[in-house]
Design a protein around this motif. Sequence first.
Motif, PDB file in Angstrom:
ATOM      1  N   ALA A 204       0.829  -1.208   0.000  1.00 31.93           N
ATOM      2  CA  ALA A 204       0.000   0.000   0.000  1.00 31.93           C
ATOM      3  C   ALA A 204       0.865   1.259   0.000  1.00 31.93           C
ATOM      4  O   ALA A 204       0.561   2.233  -0.694  1.00 31.93           O
ATOM      5  N   LYS A 205       1.961   1.234   0.756  1.00 33.67           N
ATOM      6  CA  LYS A 205       2.827   2.414   0.854  1.00 33.67           C
ATOM      7  C   LYS A 205       3.512   2.733  -0.464  1.00 33.67           C
ATOM      8  O   LYS A 205       3.608   3.905  -0.856  1.00 33.67           O
TER       9      LYS A 205
ATOM     10  N   ALA B 222       0.516   3.733  -3.108  1.00 32.85           N
ATOM     11  CA  ALA B 222      -0.484   4.760  -2.790  1.00 32.85           C
ATOM     12  C   ALA B 222      -0.220   6.071  -3.520  1.00 32.85           C
ATOM     13  O   ALA B 222      -1.157   6.725  -4.008  1.00 32.85           O
ATOM     14  N   GLN B 223       1.059   6.477  -3.606  1.00 29.97           N
ATOM     15  CA  GLN B 223       1.378   7.764  -4.219  1.00 29.97           C
ATOM     16  C   GLN B 223       0.965   7.793  -5.684  1.00 29.97           C
ATOM     17  O   GLN B 223       0.387   8.762  -6.171  1.00 29.97           O
TER      18      GLN B 223
ATOM     19  N   THR C 270      -3.884   8.038   0.205  1.00 25.10           N
ATOM     20  CA  THR C 270      -3.032   7.667   1.328  1.00 25.10           C
ATOM     21  C   THR C 270      -2.870   6.148   1.355  1.00 25.10           C
ATOM     22  O   THR C 270      -3.708   5.410   0.810  1.00 25.10           O
ATOM     23  N   PRO C 271      -1.801   5.657   2.003  1.00 28.08           N
ATOM     24  CA  PRO C 271      -1.620   4.203   2.113  1.00 28.08           C
ATOM     25  C   PRO C 271      -2.813   3.498   2.753  1.00 28.08           C
ATOM     26  O   PRO C 271      -3.197   2.411   2.314  1.00 28.08           O
TER      27      PRO C 271
ATOM     28  N   LYS D 251      -5.960   4.477   2.710  1.00 32.34           N
ATOM     29  CA  LYS D 251      -7.066   4.471   1.753  1.00 32.34           C
ATOM     30  C   LYS D 251      -6.802   3.450   0.647  1.00 32.34           C
ATOM     31  O   LYS D 251      -7.731   2.752   0.197  1.00 32.34           O
ATOM     32  N   TYR D 252      -5.548   3.355   0.216  1.00 31.85           N
ATOM     33  CA  TYR D 252      -5.195   2.381  -0.815  1.00 31.85           C
ATOM     34  C   TYR D 252      -5.489   0.964  -0.330  1.00 31.85           C
ATOM     35  O   TYR D 252      -6.031   0.137  -1.075  1.00 31.85           O
TER      36      TYR D 252
END
Length: 376
Positions: free
Chosen positions: A241-242, A245-246, A251-252, A254-255
């Motif tokens: 996710a991190k 996400a970008q 955001t991570p 939310k992803y």
Amino acid sequence: MLNNWLKIAFINYKKNWLSTLINLFGLTIGLTGFMLILMHWNDEESYEQWNPKKNTIYAFQQYNKKDNTYGPSISYPIADRAAKVIPEIKDYILFSGAGKGFKMTTQNKTVYQKDGMAVSENFFNFFPFKLVSGSFKDALKNENAIALSTKAAKSLFGKTNVAGENIKFDQKNYIVTAVYELPEGNTVIKPEFVMLAYEQLKNDKEGWGNFNYGCFFMLDKDADIEAVQEKLMKDVFIYRAKINAQGAGVTPQKYLELYGPQGSLLTPLGQMKLHGKAYWFGTGDFKTMMILFALSVLIVILSAINFINLKTAQASQRAKEIGVRKAIGSTKSELVLQFLLETFIICFTSYILSLALAELLLPSFNKFFDKKNHNE
């Protein structure tokens, strides 16, 4: 004395023939249903028991919190990172395309061969089939390698000792590296040929969102499964996710909510067929199994209650017989033993009849549940 008891028993069966038939019918039907469901349950539990590594191999299932569902798929980078950062995971395999088929050409014939699997290279470390020809070592190390079952080898070449032979299909030339014999025990892992998913794995190496594969992890014998599942969430799913996400503009957290997975389940290979939440090869329905089993037990209990009620109703009709027998010297224990013998004869006869009926109904029962010889 036993001879006299048997004569009295059969005289009473003949005299009360209708209640005797009702008792036999009720107990036979109840026991037959119970036997069939129990055999079905035992058969479902027997899948993959042939595999000596079944207690260390776990099937991966991802959890979708939004829909409260499980899925059997995983992406290549997720599986690869899990094996690198979680110490309890010793190895993993990926597989796809179960059941695929190709028109294969050898020097002498062309045959359409079905039921193949595209896998990662260490497939035979997880499924140690009996080796007939060639070697499992490096059997799937390159994109032109293929391993065949004995059935496929005979179909293509007319023999099983074919390691080193060439096959052409899908516009490529392949070399047979191993010939194996599928296990006799129940299994859903029964590929007629195995090949390396080379191009697919190559294209998906960085595809975190390409959930195109089924996955088995091999864990330490003493691994804490819940701890491994927590590490998958913390060290793999959140990590994914991190890094993604970008690019998705969120955001991570939310992803993770949008694309998951939000959890995982690892189920032992030997329990996967019946107890798995989601399986690449299809799972059994344990809930339905328990309902059927409970109903079969209920029918047996109701049959037993019906038997007791009819026997109790008949007891008053035999008061004169009991009085005469006591007058000529029969003891209470002898009378009890006689009535127990009569009950045993009915129950034993019902048991024998239920065995015969279960044998007669078994082919239709197997057809209804789509069961057959799994090595065919």
